[in-house]
Design an enzyme around this catalytic site. Structure first.
Site, PDB file in Angstrom:
ATOM      1  N   GLU A 267       0.888  -1.079  -0.032  1.00  0.00           N
ATOM      2  CA  GLU A 267      -0.027   0.173   0.034  1.00  0.00           C
ATOM      3  C   GLU A 267       0.942   1.188  -0.077  1.00  0.00           C
ATOM      4  O   GLU A 267       1.668   1.387   0.894  1.00  0.00           O
ATOM      5  CB  GLU A 267      -0.840  -0.234   1.346  1.00  0.00           C
ATOM      6  N   HIS A 286      -7.709   1.477   2.083  1.00  0.00           N
ATOM      7  CA  HIS A 286      -7.328   1.118   3.539  1.00  0.00           C
ATOM      8  C   HIS A 286      -8.017   2.208   4.468  1.00  0.00           C
ATOM      9  O   HIS A 286      -7.373   2.907   5.050  1.00  0.00           O
ATOM     10  CB  HIS A 286      -5.993   1.104   3.799  1.00  0.00           C
TER      11      HIS A 286
END
Length: 331
Positions: A267, A286
């Site tokens: 990420e 997220h």
């Protein structure tokens, strides 16, 4: 006075909240984000370091000799070398439970999107499809009713319990996989199951376990093959729990009807991440943890943890009295 450095404050506080509860405890410096090459210089002279995703390795900490306390702005503790902290009597605290309701809410937002397909039909309506339709209604995807369906919850901590509670309000049947033995009231919609039974029986499987060596790629080609044909997979926990290549293949083959992921293996994701081009796969960046209410709780608990450390050390108390301490249990 304590010198406090926050390495990566932006994701927690984009400007809509206040750091005042923390700043009251010392001289505070907040950085939105910190590159690896700046970690040591920015932490020099600070006795309190606060991090979310900025990695504080043994090598980094060996240069930050004034550090006596690390406050994590997360539940997970993998960004800090706890072995080094134990050896050098650096107290580390985390923040459990602050986002339980928010993550459970996002889990069900994903489930409802996969089963009711609201955004898909919204796009068709706004493209003019309904205006030109010969009928009063149309369906561009199957609509699935949750009542009576089986949801398999892997992990039964605070978030798993909250998801089960919401599932019961939809009159779903709940299977739970957990390492410890669980007891549920007679007549409850919830029962414990072994992993094989959960995977083969569930219409929806949702992950609520931490990422560690044991759970890395917990969902893989073998476990996916055990899942019910046409079922859905939800992950609001950690991206590393899933073998993304195996999941991508299962979605392309049609073995799974859909997946919804709030987390990925890296990420931000790399452009060639297989999930980005998968059919029937919803991805959010997220955000399940990050409601304003949850982030406000995070800051309040962060400050309370730090105040607990300050009060304990000032009074010469055992480190065991520090709130949410994750190491140094015997000092």
């Amino acid at each position: 006075m304590h010198k406090i450095v926050i390495y990566d404050g932006y994701t927690t506080n984009t400007g809509d909240l206040s750091w005042e509860p923390v700043s009251l405890l010392g001289e505070l410096t907040v950085y939105d984000r910190t590159a690896p090459e700046d970690i040591i210089s920015r932490g020099q002279g600070a006795d309190v370091l606060i991090t979310n995703k900025t990695v504080l390795s043994a090598d980094v900490l060996s240069h930050l000799t004034d550090c006596r306390y690390i406050g994590l702005m997360s539940t997970g503790v993998n960004v800090v070398d706890l072995e080094y902290c134990d050896a050098h009597k650096i107290a580390v605290t985390n923040i459990p439970g602050y986002s339980t309701s928010s993550v459970a809410q996002t889990t069900f937002a994903m489930i409802l999107e996969l089963t009711s397909r609201v955004s898909l039909h919204d796009r068709y309506v706004k493209s003019g499809y309904w205006t030109n339709c010969k009928d009063f209604t149309f369906r561009k995807s199957p609509i699935t009713e949750l009542d009576g369906k089986i949801i398999g919850i892997i992990g039964y901590g605070n978030i798993g319990k909250k998801v089960a509670e919401i599932a019961c309000s939809f009159n779903m049947q709940v299977l739970v996989f957990a390492r410890r033995n669980l007891d549920f009231p007679e007549g409850s919609n919830i029962r414990q199951a072994d992993l094989d039974t959960l995977l083969s029986s569930s219409d929806i499987v949702t992950l609520h376990i931490p990422l560690c060596a044991e759970t890395n790629k917990f969902i893989n080609e073998a476990t996916i093959s055990q899942m019910k044909q046409g079922s859905f997979l939800i992950n609001t926990s950690r991206g590393g729990l899933i073998d993304e290549k195996a999941l991508a293949q299962a979605l392309k083959d049609g073995h799974l009807a859909g997946a919804a992921l709030d987390v990925l293996s890296s990420e931000p994701p790399k452009p060639d991440n297989p999930m980005l081009s998968c059919p029937n796969c919803l991805i959010t960046p997220h955000i399940a943890w990050s409601s304003k209410e949850a982030r406000s709780r995070l800051i309040d608990i962060l400050a309370a943890n730090l105040k607990s450390y300050v009060d304990c050390t000032d009074a010469g108390l055992s480190y065991n009295a520090i709130q949410n301490l994750v190491n140094l249990k015997n000092i």
